[in-house]
Design a protein around this motif. Structure first.
Motif, PDB file in Angstrom:
ATOM      1  N   ALA A 345     -44.845  57.820  40.285  1.00  0.00           N
ATOM      2  CA  ALA A 345     -43.570  57.626  40.986  1.00  0.00           C
ATOM      3  C   ALA A 345     -42.811  58.947  41.112  1.00  0.00           C
ATOM      4  O   ALA A 345     -42.170  59.208  42.137  1.00  0.00           O
ATOM      5  N   ALA A 346     -42.870  59.790  40.076  1.00  0.00           N
ATOM      6  CA  ALA A 346     -42.224  61.099  40.146  1.00  0.00           C
ATOM      7  C   ALA A 346     -42.872  61.962  41.228  1.00  0.00           C
ATOM      8  O   ALA A 346     -42.180  62.669  41.974  1.00  0.00           O
ATOM      9  N   ILE A 347     -44.203  61.888  41.324  1.00  0.00           N
ATOM     10  CA  ILE A 347     -44.907  62.640  42.368  1.00  0.00           C
ATOM     11  C   ILE A 347     -44.478  62.147  43.743  1.00  0.00           C
ATOM     12  O   ILE A 347     -44.173  62.942  44.641  1.00  0.00           O
ATOM     13  N   ALA A 348     -44.429  60.843  43.919  1.00  0.00           N
ATOM     14  CA  ALA A 348     -44.061  60.273  45.215  1.00  0.00           C
ATOM     15  C   ALA A 348     -42.644  60.648  45.617  1.00  0.00           C
ATOM     16  O   ALA A 348     -42.358  60.875  46.799  1.00  0.00           O
ATOM     17  N   ALA A 349     -41.752  60.739  44.627  1.00  0.00           N
ATOM     18  CA  ALA A 349     -40.344  61.048  44.911  1.00  0.00           C
ATOM     19  C   ALA A 349     -40.058  62.545  44.931  1.00  0.00           C
ATOM     20  O   ALA A 349     -38.946  62.951  45.281  1.00  0.00           O
ATOM     21  N   GLY A 350     -41.035  63.357  44.548  1.00  0.00           N
ATOM     22  CA  GLY A 350     -40.826  64.790  44.515  1.00  0.00           C
ATOM     23  C   GLY A 350     -39.828  65.234  43.467  1.00  0.00           C
ATOM     24  O   GLY A 350     -39.066  66.183  43.657  1.00  0.00           O
ATOM     25  N   ARG A 351     -39.840  64.561  42.315  1.00  0.00           N
ATOM     26  CA  ARG A 351     -38.911  64.908  41.236  1.00  0.00           C
ATOM     27  C   ARG A 351     -39.680  65.161  39.944  1.00  0.00           C
ATOM     28  O   ARG A 351     -40.860  64.830  39.825  1.00  0.00           O
ATOM     29  N   ALA A 352     -39.017  65.728  38.972  1.00  0.00           N
ATOM     30  CA  ALA A 352     -39.645  66.019  37.681  1.00  0.00           C
ATOM     31  C   ALA A 352     -39.834  64.734  36.880  1.00  0.00           C
ATOM     32  O   ALA A 352     -39.069  63.774  37.023  1.00  0.00           O
ATOM     33  N   LEU A 353     -40.872  64.724  36.043  1.00  0.00           N
ATOM     34  CA  LEU A 353     -41.065  63.650  35.070  1.00  0.00           C
ATOM     35  C   LEU A 353     -40.282  64.038  33.824  1.00  0.00           C
ATOM     36  O   LEU A 353     -40.676  64.950  33.092  1.00  0.00           O
ATOM     37  N   GLU A 354     -39.187  63.372  33.593  1.00  0.00           N
ATOM     38  CA  GLU A 354     -38.292  63.769  32.500  1.00  0.00           C
ATOM     39  C   GLU A 354     -38.572  63.026  31.201  1.00  0.00           C
ATOM     40  O   GLU A 354     -38.313  63.541  30.111  1.00  0.00           O
ATOM     41  N   ASN A 355     -39.080  61.818  31.282  1.00  0.00           N
ATOM     42  CA  ASN A 355     -39.305  61.000  30.092  1.00  0.00           C
ATOM     43  C   ASN A 355     -40.734  61.219  29.587  1.00  0.00           C
ATOM     44  O   ASN A 355     -41.627  60.423  29.812  1.00  0.00           O
ATOM     45  N   GLY A 356     -40.917  62.349  28.868  1.00  0.00           N
ATOM     46  CA  GLY A 356     -42.239  62.747  28.441  1.00  0.00           C
ATOM     47  C   GLY A 356     -42.694  63.965  29.223  1.00  0.00           C
ATOM     48  O   GLY A 356     -43.789  63.998  29.788  1.00  0.00           O
ATOM     49  N   SER A 357     -41.865  64.983  29.241  1.00  0.00           N
ATOM     50  CA  SER A 357     -42.127  66.195  30.008  1.00  0.00           C
ATOM     51  C   SER A 357     -43.003  67.152  29.210  1.00  0.00           C
ATOM     52  O   SER A 357     -43.269  66.954  28.015  1.00  0.00           O
ATOM     53  N   ILE A 358     -43.446  68.217  29.864  1.00  0.00           N
ATOM     54  CA  ILE A 358     -44.116  69.299  29.142  1.00  0.00           C
ATOM     55  C   ILE A 358     -43.157  69.908  28.125  1.00  0.00           C
ATOM     56  O   ILE A 358     -43.558  70.278  27.020  1.00  0.00           O
ATOM     57  N   GLU A 359     -41.889  69.979  28.475  1.00  0.00           N
ATOM     58  CA  GLU A 359     -40.880  70.469  27.532  1.00  0.00           C
ATOM     59  C   GLU A 359     -40.855  69.599  26.274  1.00  0.00           C
ATOM     60  O   GLU A 359     -40.760  70.114  25.149  1.00  0.00           O
ATOM     61  N   ASP A 360     -40.949  68.279  26.435  1.00  0.00           N
ATOM     62  CA  ASP A 360     -40.991  67.388  25.281  1.00  0.00           C
ATOM     63  C   ASP A 360     -42.225  67.669  24.424  1.00  0.00           C
ATOM     64  O   ASP A 360     -42.161  67.622  23.185  1.00  0.00           O
ATOM     65  N   GLY A 361     -43.353  67.951  25.067  1.00  0.00           N
ATOM     66  CA  GLY A 361     -44.552  68.295  24.322  1.00  0.00           C
ATOM     67  C   GLY A 361     -44.386  69.579  23.531  1.00  0.00           C
ATOM     68  O   GLY A 361     -44.858  69.689  22.387  1.00  0.00           O
ATOM     69  N   TYR A 362     -43.705  70.552  24.126  1.00  0.00           N
ATOM     70  CA  TYR A 362     -43.451  71.816  23.437  1.00  0.00           C
ATOM     71  C   TYR A 362     -42.495  71.619  22.260  1.00  0.00           C
ATOM     72  O   TYR A 362     -42.712  72.151  21.159  1.00  0.00           O
ATOM     73  N   ARG A 363     -41.431  70.859  22.465  1.00  0.00           N
ATOM     74  CA  ARG A 363     -40.470  70.607  21.380  1.00  0.00           C
ATOM     75  C   ARG A 363     -41.145  69.885  20.210  1.00  0.00           C
ATOM     76  O   ARG A 363     -40.881  70.179  19.039  1.00  0.00           O
ATOM     77  N   ALA A 364     -42.009  68.925  20.521  1.00  0.00           N
ATOM     78  CA  ALA A 364     -42.753  68.243  19.463  1.00  0.00           C
ATOM     79  C   ALA A 364     -43.629  69.230  18.710  1.00  0.00           C
ATOM     80  O   ALA A 364     -43.732  69.181  17.473  1.00  0.00           O
ATOM     81  N   ALA A 365     -44.276  70.153  19.435  1.00  0.00           N
ATOM     82  CA  ALA A 365     -45.138  71.145  18.796  1.00  0.00           C
ATOM     83  C   ALA A 365     -44.357  72.012  17.815  1.00  0.00           C
ATOM     84  O   ALA A 365     -44.867  72.389  16.744  1.00  0.00           O
ATOM     85  N   GLN A 366     -43.112  72.351  18.151  1.00  0.00           N
ATOM     86  CA  GLN A 366     -42.290  73.149  17.246  1.00  0.00           C
ATOM     87  C   GLN A 366     -42.045  72.409  15.926  1.00  0.00           C
ATOM     88  O   GLN A 366     -42.123  72.998  14.844  1.00  0.00           O
ATOM     89  N   VAL A 367     -41.752  71.110  16.021  1.00  0.00           N
ATOM     90  CA  VAL A 367     -41.511  70.325  14.811  1.00  0.00           C
ATOM     91  C   VAL A 367     -42.803  70.165  14.012  1.00  0.00           C
ATOM     92  O   VAL A 367     -42.811  70.284  12.778  1.00  0.00           O
ATOM     93  N   LEU A 368     -43.901  69.921  14.707  1.00  0.00           N
ATOM     94  CA  LEU A 368     -45.195  69.759  14.040  1.00  0.00           C
ATOM     95  C   LEU A 368     -45.586  71.031  13.293  1.00  0.00           C
ATOM     96  O   LEU A 368     -46.095  70.975  12.168  1.00  0.00           O
TER      97      LEU A 368
END
Length: 387
Positions: A345-368
């Motif tokens: 749906a984000a691809i179809a709308a041309g918007r960012a995927l905010e709920n589970g972004s690459i940024e979220d993956g990076y932030r989790a990596a910092q805590v891990l």
């Protein structure tokens, strides 16, 4: 989104979950086609492609990324390959959904985050548990202030897939290829749930790691997922954790406990979340997916728990669930599908995927990273969440 090709890179256990979800939702978003399955095991790739209706197979992920007919892809490879393949996909302008963990460390994840920030394509990290209707509703209640100020949260992800000492050795039990064991495999989801509910972690106060099965037999053949195969007489050392637990302090002052185990006999695949605020407590377990429980403080009244079932108004249920009715359970496959739906749906709308972004993956990596480090130095470790 006319005729955009979809590919799954990695035909193992989790690749099947992606393939099934794409089959369920691709047609709802206007012209996406199930194009290719990629795996170094051609027979495995063919089996998955035939099962879910993908048109082609290949054993080279570079061919997938170079193919002009492929625009959307999932990276479902072993942990140590996530960074290389995701970076290549972003550089090629592909929309990419990377399995967790985003990388083996925050240092490896940072270039992926930076590349995703600059790319025009949609990208995300697989944090499917955010889409569980009950957990999404608890988060909404937190945001609305129903539970008051955050005080404490515990997130336990307990599995028993590695409890059998006769399960063969594989990349999952090697620190160089899998990173921390249960911590990265399961704890990534648990840490993301900490952040999803309470925000950024400022410090890991302490952590403890255990390897309960120190060696495993080498397999005689190829291993898929957590499957059993014939074993050789040779063994290899397990050098990443079977169990990891940590105590954290959030930027907002709240405290949290997180634990991940791959050897919890009888646990199956259980995520349990309990959080406390100044006005109430909410709790949920994937063993009872059709409801969560909430206890709210009322002066002079007993604070009893009330069950709140999945309802048509619950997040994702009314829009996507096949049976939008009170107390209908929503299972793992459906929630995984909701995540793929959000990505498409984000691809179809041309918007960012905010709920589970690459940024979220990076932030989790910092805590891990901080949890892993705290278990080694036996001292508090700050999390550089501001950068």
């Amino acid at each position: 989104m006319a005729q955009q090709g979809i590919a799954v890179i990695g035909a193992g256990m989790i690749g099947g979950a992606h393939a099934a979800a794409y089959r369920q939702f691709a047609h709802r978003l206007g012209g996406a086609v199930l194009h290719s399955v990629c795996d170094m095991n051609p027979a495995q790739a063919r089996d998955l492609a035939e099962k879910y209706g993908f048109q082609r197979v290949t054993d080279d992920w570079r061919q997938v990324i170079a193919d002009p007919e492929i625009h959307i892809l999932s990276v479902c490879l072993p942990n140590f390959l996530h960074t290389e393949v995701t970076l290549a996909a972003l550089a090629a302008g592909k929309h990419v959904l990377c399995e967790k963990p985003l990388a083996l460390s925050a240092d490896q994840a940072r270039p992926v985050r930076d590349a995703a920030d600059k790319a025009a394509c949609v990208s995300g990290t697989v944090f499917n548990y955010r889409r569980i209707p009950a957990l999404a509703e608890i988060r909404s209640r937190m945001d609305a202030g129903d539970l008051g100020r955050p005080v404490q949260i515990s997130v336990l992800f307990q599995c028993d897939y590695a409890a059998d000492p006769m399960l063969p050795h594989s990349w999952r039990y090697e620190f160089d290829r899998a990173g921390p064991g249960a911590l990265l495999d399961l704890g990534t989801h648990a840490v993301d749930m900490l952040r999803f509910m309470f925000g950024d972690v400022a410090e890991v106060v302490g952590a403890v790691s255990t390897i309960s099965i120190p060696a495993r037999h080498l397999p005689m053949g190829a291993v898929t997922g957590h499957g059993h195969v014939a074993l050789s007489d040779q063994t290899a050392v397990v050098d990443n954790d079977d169990v990891m637990s940590g105590l954290v302090r959030f930027a907002n002052g709240a405290q949290g406990f997180v634990s991940a185990s791959r050897v919890a006999v009888g646990a199956g695949n259980r995520l349990a979340v309990e959080l406390h605020g100044t006005k109430g407590t909410a709790r949920f377990s994937t063993e009872t997916p059709s409801f969560y429980e909430l206890a709210l403080f009322a002066p002079g009244q007993p604070s009893n728990f009330t069950r709140y079932p999945n309802r048509p108004s619950s997040p994702a249920v009314g829009a996507l669930a096949p049976v939008p009715h009170d107390l209908v359970s929503v299972g793992y496959a459906e929630v995984f599908g909701y995540m793929i739906h959000d990505f498409l749906a984000a691809i179809a709308a041309g918007r960012a995927l905010e709920n589970g972004s690459i940024e979220d993956g990076y932030r989790a990596a910092q805590v891990l990273d901080a949890i892993q480090r705290a278990s080694v130095v036996n001292a508090p470790v700050p999390v550089a969440w501001q950068d």
